[in-house]
Design an enzyme around this catalytic site. Structure first.
Site, mmCIF file in Angstrom:
data_model
loop_
_atom_site.group_PDB
_atom_site.id
_atom_site.type_symbol
_atom_site.label_atom_id
_atom_site.label_comp_id
_atom_site.label_asym_id
_atom_site.label_seq_id
_atom_site.Cartn_x
_atom_site.Cartn_y
_atom_site.Cartn_z
ATOM 1 N N TYR A 170 52.803 -2.883 6.892
ATOM 2 C CA TYR A 170 52.302 -3.545 5.683
ATOM 3 C C TYR A 170 53.446 -4.180 4.901
ATOM 4 C CZ TYR A 170 50.708 -3.885 0.812
ATOM 5 O OH TYR A 170 50.430 -4.336 -0.453
ATOM 6 N N HIS A 171 54.513 -3.424 4.696
ATOM 7 C CA HIS A 171 55.638 -3.931 3.918
ATOM 8 C C HIS A 171 56.302 -5.122 4.608
ATOM 9 C CE1 HIS A 171 58.799 -4.164 1.095
ATOM 10 N NE2 HIS A 171 59.716 -3.528 1.805
ATOM 11 N N HIS A 172 56.579 -4.992 5.902
ATOM 12 C CA HIS A 172 57.232 -6.083 6.630
ATOM 13 C C HIS A 172 56.331 -7.318 6.733
ATOM 14 C CE1 HIS A 172 60.409 -3.310 7.659
ATOM 15 N NE2 HIS A 172 61.031 -4.246 8.330
#
Length: 288
Positions: A170-172
């Site tokens: 999700y973050h990447h």
């Protein structure tokens, strides 16, 4: 090379057809929720991967496809020998970490320098398209978020399936989209703060990863040299908290920086604080 020309022309035609669908859909979606991006910044309009969202969307689709297939492959063919990575994989890891340490340090120092030269205050700085050097560093920062997909690919090559969590993907996947919008619409002004802060955190983070890759794997070595891993996560969470405070300040002050970016960052930083907080609790407290 003449035989390749028809293939290149065909690929260009296919990309143009995809772009004709994807780009209007993205701009229409952002307009519909009040996050109007246009017009494009004059400082970044001629730089690669900015004018249209299509290259980023295709990159994200490729990233998710590789992650999904990599996870399936590792489930079927897990690495049975842990601890010792093949030479080429270890060389790739070390080169990747050293490159990102150097790049992150450059971006942090350059962003702070440009903020100083342009007489920025801590928060509340307008975007000025005449500040082209600041815009170029913001663009480099945005592109680096696409390059950082390599983090995930290395984890999959190492067989570290547990590290490829929802939080990680999700973050990447999301951060590159946010920084495309910033690079497109307002690559400067208050964007300097979160980019500089994140770059410094990444200097520390990739230094930790480098040390973990070169040091022996025994517990004594970990306690002596890698004891600060939990504080690295705390540093990441402090970064998100500061970004959230900045976004709230931009929303409720007379700051001239675009409000839609502040709205986006409020939502995004809340999600990151929740996800990283859960990760920190599960890793350092839930098992005790």
């Amino acid at each position: 090379m003449e035989f390749a020309q028809p293939l290149v022309a065909m690929a260009q035609e296919q990309y143009a057809a995809i772009d004709a669908v994807v780009a209007p859909a993205i701009f229409s979606a952002t307009d519909s929720i009040g996050w109007g991006l246009k017009p494009i910044s004059s400082a970044t309009k001629d730089l690669p991967l900015v004018e249209s969202p299509t290259p980023l969307i295709l990159s994200l689709l490729a990233y998710f496809a590789i992650v999904g297939s990599g996870l399936v492959y590792r489930k079927v063919f897990p690495r049975t020998v842990k601890g010792q990575d093949p030479f080429l994989l270890k060389a790739l890891m070390l080169a990747h970490n050293v490159f990102l340490i150097g790049l992150s340090l450059y971006m942090c120092l350059k962003l702070v320098y440009e903020a100083y030269v342009n007489k920025y205050s801590f928060w509340g700085n307008a975007y000025n398209p005449a500040q082209t050097e600041m815009a170029k560093v913001i663009w480099i920062f945005y592109v680096s978020k696409i390059y950082e997909f390599m983090d995930t690919f290395i984890m999959l090559l190492k067989g570290n399936v547990n590290q490829v969590s929802f939080l990680h993907v999700y973050h990447h996947g999301s951060i590159s989209g946010i920084w495309w919008m910033i690079t497109y619409a307002a690559p400067g002004g208050d964007a300097y703060f979160s980019a500089a802060l994140n770059s410094w955190v990444h200097v520390c983070m990739y230094t930790y990863y480098f040390m973990a890759a070169v040091l022996p794997k025994d517990e004594k070595t970990k306690r002596k040299y890698l004891w600060w891993g939990r504080y690295l996560t705390q540093m990441q969470m402090f970064q998100f908290f500061m970004n959230l405070l900045q976004a709230v300040y931009l929303l409720y002050s007379s700051s001239p920086y675009p409000k839609f970016i502040a709205q986006l960052l409020v939502v995004y930083m809340v999600t990151l604080l929740m996800l990283f907080g859960n990760f920190y609790y599960m890793k350092h407290h839930a098992s005790k």
